[in-house]
Design an enzyme around this catalytic site. Structure first.
Site, PDB file in Angstrom:
ATOM      1  N   CYS A 153       0.852  -1.203   0.000  1.00  0.00           N
ATOM      2  CA  CYS A 153       0.000   0.000   0.000  1.00  0.00           C
ATOM      3  C   CYS A 153       0.880   1.243   0.000  1.00  0.00           C
ATOM      4  CB  CYS A 153      -0.879  -0.030   1.253  1.00  0.00           C
ATOM      5  SG  CYS A 153      -1.947   1.402   1.472  1.00  0.00           S
ATOM      6  N   SER A 168       0.619   3.624   1.911  1.00  0.00           N
ATOM      7  CA  SER A 168       0.921   3.973   3.312  1.00  0.00           C
ATOM      8  C   SER A 168       2.191   3.281   3.798  1.00  0.00           C
ATOM      9  CB  SER A 168      -0.243   3.593   4.225  1.00  0.00           C
ATOM     10  OG  SER A 168      -1.408   4.234   3.804  1.00  0.00           O
ATOM     11  N   HIS A 179       4.749   5.651   2.905  1.00  0.00           N
ATOM     12  CA  HIS A 179       4.760   6.755   3.887  1.00  0.00           C
ATOM     13  C   HIS A 179       5.565   6.357   5.128  1.00  0.00           C
ATOM     14  CE1 HIS A 179       2.060   9.540   1.958  1.00  0.00           C
ATOM     15  NE2 HIS A 179       1.064   8.668   1.888  1.00  0.00           N
ATOM     16  N   HIS A 184       0.229  -4.053   5.963  1.00  0.00           N
ATOM     17  CA  HIS A 184      -1.009  -4.013   6.768  1.00  0.00           C
ATOM     18  C   HIS A 184      -2.215  -4.447   5.945  1.00  0.00           C
ATOM     19  CE1 HIS A 184      -0.531  -0.087   4.805  1.00  0.00           C
ATOM     20  NE2 HIS A 184      -1.848  -0.177   4.632  1.00  0.00           N
ATOM     21  N   CYS A 236      -7.102  -3.346   3.134  1.00  0.00           N
ATOM     22  CA  CYS A 236      -6.886  -1.889   3.195  1.00  0.00           C
ATOM     23  C   CYS A 236      -7.545  -1.167   2.023  1.00  0.00           C
ATOM     24  CB  CYS A 236      -5.416  -1.512   3.300  1.00  0.00           C
ATOM     25  SG  CYS A 236      -5.219   0.276   3.513  1.00  0.00           S
TER      26      CYS A 236
HETATM   27  N1  APR Z   1      -4.239  15.343  -8.876  1.00  0.00           N
HETATM   28  C1  APR Z   1      -4.891  14.203  -9.183  1.00  0.00           C
HETATM   29  N2  APR Z   1      -4.371  12.979  -8.960  1.00  0.00           N
HETATM   30  C2  APR Z   1      -3.144  12.899  -8.447  1.00  0.00           C
HETATM   31  C3  APR Z   1      -2.384  14.048  -8.111  1.00  0.00           C
HETATM   32  C4  APR Z   1      -2.985  15.331  -8.359  1.00  0.00           C
HETATM   33  N3  APR Z   1      -2.382  16.465  -8.059  1.00  0.00           N
HETATM   34  N4  APR Z   1      -1.199  13.637  -7.593  1.00  0.00           N
HETATM   35  C5  APR Z   1      -1.222  12.305  -7.585  1.00  0.00           C
HETATM   36  N5  APR Z   1      -2.373  11.832  -8.100  1.00  0.00           N
HETATM   37  C6  APR Z   1      -2.819  10.437  -8.260  1.00  0.00           C
HETATM   38  C7  APR Z   1      -1.746   9.479  -8.713  1.00  0.00           C
HETATM   39  O1  APR Z   1      -1.569   9.504 -10.122  1.00  0.00           O
HETATM   40  C8  APR Z   1      -2.290   8.133  -8.218  1.00  0.00           C
HETATM   41  O2  APR Z   1      -3.094   7.502  -9.202  1.00  0.00           O
HETATM   42  O3  APR Z   1      -3.224   9.943  -6.998  1.00  0.00           O
HETATM   43  C9  APR Z   1      -3.167   8.514  -7.012  1.00  0.00           C
HETATM   44  C10 APR Z   1      -2.624   8.007  -5.666  1.00  0.00           C
HETATM   45  O4  APR Z   1      -2.711   6.640  -5.672  1.00  0.00           O
HETATM   46  P1  APR Z   1      -1.608   5.633  -5.038  1.00  0.00           P
HETATM   47  O5  APR Z   1      -0.260   6.261  -5.077  1.00  0.00           O
HETATM   48  O6  APR Z   1      -1.825   4.319  -5.691  1.00  0.00           O
HETATM   49  O7  APR Z   1      -1.991   5.551  -3.498  1.00  0.00           O
HETATM   50  P2  APR Z   1      -3.137   4.720  -2.719  1.00  0.00           P
HETATM   51  O8  APR Z   1      -2.564   3.428  -2.237  1.00  0.00           O
HETATM   52  O9  APR Z   1      -4.394   4.704  -3.516  1.00  0.00           O
HETATM   53  O10 APR Z   1      -3.330   5.628  -1.446  1.00  0.00           O
HETATM   54  C11 APR Z   1      -3.798   6.979  -1.573  1.00  0.00           C
HETATM   55  O11 APR Z   1      -4.553   7.138   0.679  1.00  0.00           O
HETATM   56  O12 APR Z   1      -4.415   5.613   2.401  1.00  0.00           O
HETATM   57  C12 APR Z   1      -3.836   6.739   1.820  1.00  0.00           C
HETATM   58  O13 APR Z   1      -1.484   6.521   2.355  1.00  0.00           O
HETATM   59  C13 APR Z   1      -2.425   6.466   1.332  1.00  0.00           C
HETATM   60  O14 APR Z   1      -1.963   8.782   1.034  1.00  0.00           O
HETATM   61  C14 APR Z   1      -2.261   7.582   0.357  1.00  0.00           C
HETATM   62  C15 APR Z   1      -3.654   7.693  -0.254  1.00  0.00           C
HETATM   63 ZN    ZN Z   2      -3.060   0.810   3.338  1.00  0.00          ZN
END
Ligand code: APR
Ligand code: ZN
Ligand code: ZN
Length: 368
Positions: free
Chosen positions: A40, A42, A45, A61, A169
């Site tokens: 994930c 996170s 992070h 997780h 998650c």
């Molecule tokens: N505008 C639109 N989309 C964006 C932007 C932006 N400025 N910046 C990034 N993105 C998109 C990315 O292209 C990606 O598809 O946001 C998405 C983030 O997805 P992931 O990196 O796959 O993360 P994910 O596991 O979905 O988690 C998202 O939720 O639980 C929390 O820690 C986790 O902060 C994280 C968030």
């Molecule tokens: Zn998670």
């Protein structure tokens, strides 16, 4: 017993695959042989030091596995049970648990953030006897884990187990953000900003709940394509258009009923609020480094727009997770479609780096 785990020794360094010592379960705990674990954002992070934790720690997780041992006393799960793990392990007794908000369990939160189980100790140590932290009482990047029994949610025999890891998650957080926290209504217009693993599930939550216009927002065309597969009726490429202006225009000048921020940037949280109709609701799911502040024009709030925090999709693990499994079994919930790579335990570092490059949705670690 000895097991192998991906251990974070220092922030911003690769996880090391170490032999570690795992203790037997105590009362109200179970041991689980992991079958699979999702990776994930996170977890990244955590590696980057955005979330305060005690090192060393075993990350992960989001997992599924089979119960191998049960602690002394009565237990809700038995040896041989197939389980999905929940990263909140509700105590069942505190004010939050008793009032139907187990995601906020006040008994679990302290030891969970300290890297311990409910009794304030860890079951992991290195071969010299130094304590290693659990991550959110789980640590699914270990081949075997000892976790609270309330984290282990039993699933039926006739469902493939490995893909269910991501229910722990991505699915729970994303669907929960829209259905539980956001309480989306039939016909609502819903925007999801960020269409990664969490955002795609927010989109399918909106679809399952009968939302009307469902708009996926991302900067990456591949993610927007995925968004359409998961339920988006419309998309906005945030690299090409102003998100709030586009969303307001797409809803006849009104703004959306519900906006979910699933990235973790203060700018997109503010965008989510700006995109709302008067009285609309924004749900912030993304995680930012602790201490990050958001700036919002107060006039927007005067018009009764709401910004809601969201912890684990306001999930009730023992209630919601079996329902998500049933929806998957009925062909109504996309789960396998989230998994874009199957990897070995020693390939987790590569999977974490993919998040920075925006590649793939979920990598699934397969344990043999
Ligand atoms: N505008 C639109 N989309 C964006 C932007 C932006 N400025 N910046 C990034 N993105 C998109 C990315 O292209 C990606 O598809 O946001 C998405 C983030 O997805 P992931 O990196 O796959 O993360 P994910 O596991 O979905 O988690 C998202 O939720 O639980 C929390 O820690 C986790 O902060 C994280 C968030
Ligand atoms: Zn998670
Ligand atoms: Zn509780």
């Amino acid at each position: 017993m000895r097991t192998k785990a991906a251990v974070l020794h220092d922030f911003n360094t690769p996880l090391a695959i170490d032999e570690v010592e795992l203790q037997e379960p105590k009362a109200n705990e179970v041991s689980v042989k992991m079958v699979s674990s999702g990776v994930c954002h996170s977890d990244l992070h955590l590696v980057q030091g955005h979330i305060p934790v005690n090192l060393p720690i075993i990350c992960g997780h989001e997992g599924a596995g089979i119960v191998t041992a049960v602690g002394p006393g009565p237990s809700t799960v038995q040896v041989g049970d197939r389980v999905v793990l929940s990263w909140v392990s509700p105590c069942g007794n505190c004010n939050y648990c008793a009032t139907g908000n187990p995601a906020l369990c006040v008994t679990a939160i302290g030891p969970s953030y300290e890297g311990q189980l409910h009794d304030g100790t860890s079951r992991f140590s290195d071969l010299e006897g130094t304590t290693i932290s659990h991550h959110l009482m789980l640590s699914t990047f270990s081949q075997e884990v000892t976790v609270p029994a309330s984290a282990a949610i039993r699933v039926p025999e006739d469902v493939p187990l490995a893909p269910l890891a991501v229910i722990g998650c991505a699915v729970s957080t994303g669907i929960g953000a829209v259905v539980n926290t956001g309480n989306v209504q039939l016909g609502d217009s819903v925007a999801v900003i960020g269409c990664g693993g969490v955002g795609l599930n927010a989109l399918q939550g909106a679809r399952l709940r009968g939302a009307g216009k469902i708009i996926g927002v991302d900067v990456n065309e591949e993610k927007l394509e995925a968004a359409r597969r998961f339920g988006a009726t419309h998309t906005v490429n945030a690299a090409e258009e102003d998100t709030a202006e586009a969303l307001i225009a797409m809803t006849g000048g009104m703004g959306v009923d519900l906006a979910v921020e699933a990235i973790g940037h203060p700018q997109t949280v503010a965008t989510a609020v700006r995109s709302l109709r008067r009285g609309g609701t924004a749900v912030q799911v993304g995680i930012a480094p602790y201490g990050t502040e958001v700036s919002i024009d107060m006039t927007l709030l005067l018009d009764e727009r709401k910004l809601l925090g969201c912890y684990y999709g306001s999930l009730r693990p023992a209630f919601d997770i079996p329902r998500y499994v049933d929806l998957y079994r009925a062909g109504k919930l996309l789960v396998e479609e989230l998994i874009t790579a199957e990897i070995e335990q020693d390939e987790i570092n590569g999977a974490l780096n993919q998040f920075e490059r925006g590649e793939g949705i979920r990598s699934l670690v397969r344990y043999s």
